[in-house]
Scaffold this motif. Structure first.
Motif, PDB file in Angstrom:
ATOM      1  N   VAL A 296      37.631  46.817  16.127  1.00  0.00           N
ATOM      2  CA  VAL A 296      38.795  46.680  17.021  1.00  0.00           C
ATOM      3  C   VAL A 296      38.504  47.314  18.385  1.00  0.00           C
ATOM      4  CG1 VAL A 296      41.227  47.279  17.367  1.00  0.00           C
ATOM      5  CG2 VAL A 296      40.450  46.540  15.123  1.00  0.00           C
ATOM      6  N   ARG A 297      37.848  48.475  18.388  1.00  0.00           N
ATOM      7  CA  ARG A 297      37.532  49.139  19.671  1.00  0.00           C
ATOM      8  C   ARG A 297      36.596  48.277  20.523  1.00  0.00           C
ATOM      9  NH1 ARG A 297      37.009  53.564  16.159  1.00  0.00           N
ATOM     10  NH2 ARG A 297      38.872  54.891  16.196  1.00  0.00           N
ATOM     11  N   ALA A 298      35.627  47.627  19.866  1.00  0.00           N
ATOM     12  CA  ALA A 298      34.714  46.729  20.599  1.00  0.00           C
ATOM     13  C   ALA A 298      35.490  45.547  21.194  1.00  0.00           C
ATOM     14  CB  ALA A 298      33.623  46.222  19.656  1.00  0.00           C
ATOM     15  N   ALA A 299      36.460  45.034  20.429  1.00  0.00           N
ATOM     16  CA  ALA A 299      37.291  43.917  20.917  1.00  0.00           C
ATOM     17  C   ALA A 299      38.165  44.363  22.088  1.00  0.00           C
ATOM     18  CB  ALA A 299      38.166  43.383  19.786  1.00  0.00           C
ATOM     19  N   ILE A 300      38.687  45.599  22.024  1.00  0.00           N
ATOM     20  CA  ILE A 300      39.512  46.143  23.120  1.00  0.00           C
ATOM     21  C   ILE A 300      38.680  46.238  24.400  1.00  0.00           C
ATOM     22  CG2 ILE A 300      40.703  48.222  23.955  1.00  0.00           C
ATOM     23  CD1 ILE A 300      41.576  48.683  20.990  1.00  0.00           C
ATOM     24  N   ALA A 301      37.425  46.691  24.259  1.00  0.00           N
ATOM     25  CA  ALA A 301      36.538  46.804  25.433  1.00  0.00           C
ATOM     26  C   ALA A 301      36.327  45.440  26.087  1.00  0.00           C
ATOM     27  CB  ALA A 301      35.202  47.405  25.005  1.00  0.00           C
ATOM     28  N   LEU A 302      36.136  44.395  25.263  1.00  0.00           N
ATOM     29  CA  LEU A 302      35.959  43.032  25.798  1.00  0.00           C
ATOM     30  C   LEU A 302      37.230  42.543  26.494  1.00  0.00           C
ATOM     31  CD1 LEU A 302      34.019  41.308  22.870  1.00  0.00           C
ATOM     32  CD2 LEU A 302      33.133  41.747  25.153  1.00  0.00           C
ATOM     33  N   LEU A 303      38.377  42.834  25.874  1.00  0.00           N
ATOM     34  CA  LEU A 303      39.653  42.407  26.451  1.00  0.00           C
ATOM     35  C   LEU A 303      39.912  43.116  27.784  1.00  0.00           C
ATOM     36  CD1 LEU A 303      42.209  40.716  26.159  1.00  0.00           C
ATOM     37  CD2 LEU A 303      43.207  42.530  24.772  1.00  0.00           C
ATOM     38  N   GLU A 304      39.557  44.399  27.859  1.00  0.00           N
ATOM     39  CA  GLU A 304      39.757  45.150  29.109  1.00  0.00           C
ATOM     40  C   GLU A 304      38.865  44.616  30.233  1.00  0.00           C
ATOM     41  OE1 GLU A 304      39.346  49.258  27.979  1.00  0.00           O
ATOM     42  OE2 GLU A 304      41.512  49.445  27.592  1.00  0.00           O
ATOM     43  N   ARG A 305      37.659  44.166  29.882  1.00  0.00           N
ATOM     44  CA  ARG A 305      36.788  43.538  30.891  1.00  0.00           C
ATOM     45  C   ARG A 305      37.431  42.262  31.431  1.00  0.00           C
ATOM     46  NH1 ARG A 305      31.056  43.589  27.783  1.00  0.00           N
ATOM     47  NH2 ARG A 305      31.018  45.810  27.316  1.00  0.00           N
ATOM     48  N   LEU A 306      38.016  41.498  30.519  1.00  0.00           N
ATOM     49  CA  LEU A 306      38.700  40.255  30.913  1.00  0.00           C
ATOM     50  C   LEU A 306      39.887  40.563  31.825  1.00  0.00           C
ATOM     51  CD1 LEU A 306      38.742  37.168  30.455  1.00  0.00           C
ATOM     52  CD2 LEU A 306      40.188  37.561  28.457  1.00  0.00           C
ATOM     53  N   ILE A 307      40.621  41.638  31.509  1.00  0.00           N
ATOM     54  CA  ILE A 307      41.773  42.053  32.328  1.00  0.00           C
ATOM     55  C   ILE A 307      41.316  42.413  33.737  1.00  0.00           C
ATOM     56  CG2 ILE A 307      43.518  43.870  32.633  1.00  0.00           C
ATOM     57  CD1 ILE A 307      43.681  43.958  29.499  1.00  0.00           C
ATOM     58  N   VAL A 308      40.217  43.179  33.838  1.00  0.00           N
ATOM     59  CA  VAL A 308      39.691  43.598  35.150  1.00  0.00           C
ATOM     60  C   VAL A 308      39.320  42.378  35.989  1.00  0.00           C
ATOM     61  CG1 VAL A 308      37.776  44.780  36.303  1.00  0.00           C
ATOM     62  CG2 VAL A 308      38.929  45.876  34.381  1.00  0.00           C
ATOM     63  N   LYS A 309      38.663  41.390  35.354  1.00  0.00           N
ATOM     64  CA  LYS A 309      38.278  40.160  36.071  1.00  0.00           C
ATOM     65  C   LYS A 309      39.505  39.455  36.642  1.00  0.00           C
ATOM     66  CE  LYS A 309      33.992  38.756  33.749  1.00  0.00           C
ATOM     67  NZ  LYS A 309      33.401  37.746  32.844  1.00  0.00           N
ATOM     68  N   VAL A 310      40.523  39.289  35.790  1.00  0.00           N
ATOM     69  CA  VAL A 310      41.748  38.586  36.212  1.00  0.00           C
ATOM     70  C   VAL A 310      42.463  39.368  37.305  1.00  0.00           C
ATOM     71  CG1 VAL A 310      44.029  37.799  35.444  1.00  0.00           C
ATOM     72  CG2 VAL A 310      42.043  37.394  34.004  1.00  0.00           C
ATOM     73  N   MET A 311      42.578  40.695  37.129  1.00  0.00           N
ATOM     74  CA  MET A 311      43.257  41.537  38.123  1.00  0.00           C
ATOM     75  C   MET A 311      42.537  41.497  39.468  1.00  0.00           C
ATOM     76  SD  MET A 311      46.081  42.962  37.169  1.00  0.00           S
ATOM     77  CE  MET A 311      46.267  44.341  38.283  1.00  0.00           C
ATOM     78  N   GLN A 312      41.199  41.486  39.426  1.00  0.00           N
ATOM     79  CA  GLN A 312      40.421  41.435  40.667  1.00  0.00           C
ATOM     80  C   GLN A 312      40.666  40.124  41.406  1.00  0.00           C
ATOM     81  OE1 GLN A 312      38.551  44.350  41.457  1.00  0.00           O
ATOM     82  NE2 GLN A 312      38.869  43.345  43.426  1.00  0.00           N
ATOM     83  N   LYS A 313      40.744  39.027  40.633  1.00  0.00           N
ATOM     84  CA  LYS A 313      41.049  37.717  41.230  1.00  0.00           C
ATOM     85  C   LYS A 313      42.424  37.729  41.886  1.00  0.00           C
ATOM     86  CE  LYS A 313      38.300  34.612  38.315  1.00  0.00           C
ATOM     87  NZ  LYS A 313      38.360  33.576  37.255  1.00  0.00           N
ATOM     88  N   VAL A 314      43.399  38.323  41.186  1.00  0.00           N
ATOM     89  CA  VAL A 314      44.776  38.396  41.708  1.00  0.00           C
ATOM     90  C   VAL A 314      44.809  39.196  43.003  1.00  0.00           C
ATOM     91  CG1 VAL A 314      47.088  39.335  41.254  1.00  0.00           C
ATOM     92  CG2 VAL A 314      45.885  38.096  39.455  1.00  0.00           C
ATOM     93  N   MET A 315      44.109  40.344  43.012  1.00  0.00           N
ATOM     94  CA  MET A 315      44.074  41.201  44.209  1.00  0.00           C
ATOM     95  C   MET A 315      43.423  40.474  45.389  1.00  0.00           C
ATOM     96  SD  MET A 315      45.512  44.090  43.606  1.00  0.00           S
ATOM     97  CE  MET A 315      45.912  45.327  42.409  1.00  0.00           C
ATOM     98  N   ASN A 316      42.312  39.784  45.119  1.00  0.00           N
ATOM     99  CA  ASN A 316      41.616  39.041  46.185  1.00  0.00           C
ATOM    100  C   ASN A 316      42.496  37.926  46.745  1.00  0.00           C
ATOM    101  OD1 ASN A 316      39.399  40.656  45.748  1.00  0.00           O
ATOM    102  ND2 ASN A 316      38.317  39.177  44.469  1.00  0.00           N
ATOM    103  N   ALA A 317      43.192  37.226  45.830  1.00  0.00           N
ATOM    104  CA  ALA A 317      44.090  36.139  46.257  1.00  0.00           C
ATOM    105  C   ALA A 317      45.228  36.691  47.107  1.00  0.00           C
ATOM    106  CB  ALA A 317      44.649  35.418  45.035  1.00  0.00           C
TER     107      ALA A 317
END
Length: 529
Positions: A296-317
């Protein structure tokens, strides 16, 4: 205490009898409304016949299923809705999703403590064009309705056709189909679970008070279920530790949804990185809670990476939009200044003489009186949108604050990794302390994010955004209808009272009336004495 959603399904073996029972005022003490997407009773009779024929052909043992029925419990406050609107909304949404005809009734039980809907639905759809099979030669059928090759097989000893046998002559229709085959979705075990989630979401969108929200856990959703500890459980500590890991994943899911990660992506990640890997781990190593925690912790780490990518896109937009807005404002100012300069130059020139063009006017024309329709009114769900928008803003602000703290943490981690050497020990210690403090802050901020929606009686962020998206659609539809009404009939539409306000006023009037009755009764009693 939150009430769980209650929805049951039954198989119907006597369709016509059941329709009569749920729609009869003689048989039901508190029948409020009946609604059918196909009101022609002949449709339901033909459906029952079709199912009986197909059942006989199959040679299956047991009873024929002519249709299915859902029993849906509703919050008691729904009695204040217009009964026709309530029943139609619940039924039409089901037909919109599955495309089958329905017959429904809105009831109360004898003591008026259980408001509910009985909804019968067909498993087959009617064909647009019935298919007919025509006999190319004489066809012979025995007593069981089975097709036999020759006439001799249906004759008795005297050469007469046996009772129950029949002949279909050449050119006659021997088979006519007006329905499709049964929809396989309704036979699946998962159908009722999906229907429960579907109707729980729909009911929660319509609740008038937050306390009436229903609760249900979606097994196929993005969240992990927690386990109940119970009293005097020897494994209580293990279960609590396991639940904490599950809650950590659920908080990450909440944040992912707020950030704009699609539910499909989260569910797919959960399936691939948790469900499938846990199954493999159990096969190889047996049930070990520490291995589950690592997965579960490994899955959380992957999900948090995905969140950072999406948030960065939102901030840039967002930065691009702000930049474009600033450029547009500059252009507008420059254009305004140039227009003023041109006007000043033209002000000295004489104005041209304009000729009046006579318009054709019919003096004998009479104005056609058109009936002015009432202004559009927002639905209960559309009326919730402004408040839900405020909750959405709170979630977004909290998520952005977490993102900023995470960026600061990443900078500190980078500085700590670069802080090497004998004389930088004290600085490394300071950086490590700062990192520990920020980790604690981020953890508490994530918990706060998930708790925001629970203040408003939502089970999860997912449940909130389902209602928010539905409310936004209805609110935009209402605004469009209102704008069209104002454009057509002139004047501004006034905001109608909300349903809550109407209910509050109605309750006050009832209290005043009851108080008046008590006062009158006392006066009469005094006069009698």
């Amino acid at each position: 205490m939150k009430r769980n959603s209650f929805i049951e399904m039954a198989k119907l073996h006597n369709l016509s009898g059941r329709i009569t029972y749920i729609s009869s005022r003689a048989k039901q003490e508190h029948l409020y409304e009946v609604y059918a997407t196909e009101p022609d009773r002949a449709f339901w009779r033909e459906l029952a016949k079709c199912n009986q024929k197909e059942f006989e052909k199959s040679g299956t043992n047991g009873k024929c299923i002519e249709a299915r029925e859902l029993m849906i419990a509703l919050p008691e406050s729904f009695i204040h809705y217009d009964h026709d609107y309530l029943l139609k909304r619940m039924v039409d949404k089901f037909k919109e999703k599955y495309g089958v005809e329905c017959f429904a009734a809105l009831h109360h039980n004898k003591r008026k403590t259980n408001l509910h809907i009985h909804m019968i639905f067909a498993e087959r759809k009617r064909l647009e064009q019935p298919t007919e099979k025509v006999a190319t030669r004489n066809m012979f059928y025995d007593e069981q309705g089975r097709h036999v090759r020759t006439k001799k097989e249906i004759l008795d000893g005297d050469g007469n056709i046996r009772k129950g046998c029949k002949i279909i002559k050449k050119g006659e229709v021997y088979e006519r189909k007006i329905f499709t085959t049964k929809d396989g979705r309704f036979k699946q075990e998962s159908f009722l679970d999906v229907a429960k989630v579907f109707y729980t979401d729909l009911i929660n969108q319509m609740v008038l008070y937050d306390k009436d929200r229903l609760s249900i856990f979606d097994k196929n959703g993005p969240y992990l279920a927690t386990r109940k500890v119970g009293k005097n459980n020897p494994k209580a500590e293990k279960i609590k530790a396991d639940n904490e890991i599950r809650m950590e994943w659920n908080r990450a899911v909440d944040r992912a949804i707020v950030s704009g990660v699609s539910e499909t992506e989260v569910v797919e990640l959960k399936k691939m990185e948790i469900t499938n890997k846990v199954k493999e781990s159990v096969k190889q190593n047996g049930s070990k809670s520490e291995l589950f925690g690592d997965i579960v912790r490994a899955a959380i780490a992957l999900l948090e990476r995905l969140i950072v990518k999406v948030m960065q896109k939102v901030m840039n937009a967002a930065e691009k939009i702000v930049g474009k807005a600033v450029d547009a404002e500059k252009e507008t100012l420059e254009k305004t200044e140039s227009d003023i300069h041109v006007k000043d130059e033209q002000s000295d020139q004489p104005e041209p003489e304009w000729k009046k063009i006579p318009l054709p006017v019919n003096l004998h024309r009479k104005e056609v009186a058109t009936e002015r329709p009432s202004q559009p009114k927002p639905s209960a769900l559309a009326g919730k949108y402004p408040r839900l928008k405020e909750i959405d803003s709170r979630l977004k602000d909290q998520n952005e604050a977490i993102f900023e703290r995470e960026k600061k943490r990443d900078k500190l981690k980078k500085e700590l990794s670069e802080c090497t050497g004998i004389f930088k020990g004290s600085r490394r210690k300071e950086l490590q302390q700062e990192l520990n403090e920020i980790d604690i802050q981020i953890s508490s901020m994530k918990k706060r994010l998930s708790s925001i929606v629970k203040e408003y009686k939502f089970d999860s962020v997912q449940a909130f955004y389902k209602e928010f998206d539905a409310a936004k659609r209805e609110y935009l539809d209402y605004k469009a209808a209102r704008t069209e009404w104002e454009k057509t009939y002139g004047g501004k539409a006034t905001n109608p009272k909300s349903i809550r306000e109407q209910l509050r006023q109605k309750e006050q009037r009832v209290k005043q009336r009851e108080a008046g009755r008590v006062h009158q009764t006392r006066k009469k009693d005094k006069g009698a004495r």
